[in-house]
Design a protein around this motif. Structure first.
Motif, PDB file in Angstrom:
ATOM      1  N   MET A 118      45.802  34.156  42.520  1.00  0.00           N
ATOM      2  CA  MET A 118      44.890  35.075  41.823  1.00  0.00           C
ATOM      3  C   MET A 118      45.438  35.418  40.436  1.00  0.00           C
ATOM      4  N   LEU A 119      46.746  35.666  40.369  1.00  0.00           N
ATOM      5  CA  LEU A 119      47.369  36.014  39.093  1.00  0.00           C
ATOM      6  C   LEU A 119      47.354  34.830  38.130  1.00  0.00           C
TER       7      LEU A 119
ATOM      8  N   LEU B 238      41.968  41.963  39.335  1.00  0.00           N
ATOM      9  CA  LEU B 238      42.799  41.602  40.479  1.00  0.00           C
ATOM     10  C   LEU B 238      42.321  42.332  41.733  1.00  0.00           C
TER      11      LEU B 238
ATOM     12  N   SER C 225      39.411  40.547  43.103  1.00  0.00           N
ATOM     13  CA  SER C 225      39.834  39.302  43.757  1.00  0.00           C
ATOM     14  C   SER C 225      40.424  39.580  45.135  1.00  0.00           C
TER      15      SER C 225
END
Length: 99
Positions: A19-20, A54, A57
């Motif tokens: 995700m990052l 984030l 997500s």
């Protein structure tokens, strides 16, 4: 939503790292080194809006079992600034195990 997620710290770290990486690619930093000790603000240079992304997500991946906003709301400002990937991983693992 991925329903077969496990509360395994290694798996959660891999999920969050992915995700990052997507977030960092948008900032032109696709090769940033992401470890449990990486801080969102200092090391990864993420802004608060990135943490909102984030959070979305995380919710998309884990569903309502993981509430990033609630987690961050309990922290002091300096704790948020110093928040590490490992702390988030630990929170996600604890949330998944509690669900």
């Amino acid at each position: 939503m991925n329903t077969d997620t496990t509360a395994d710290p290694t798996t959660v770290l891999a999920d969050i790292t992915g995700m990052l990486r997507e977030l960092l690619e948008e900032h032109g930093l696709p090769d940033a080194d992401i470890t449990r000790d990486s801080t969102f603000h200092g090391d990864l240079e993420l802004e608060s809006i990135d943490l909102v992304t984030l959070s979305a997500s995380l919710r998309e991946h884990y569903g309502d079992r993981v509430n990033f906003a609630e987690f961050v709301a309990d922290l002091e400002l300096d704790e948020i600034i110093g928040l590490t990937v490992g702390q988030l991983v630990d929170h996600v693992v604890a949330s998944l195990r509690a669900a």
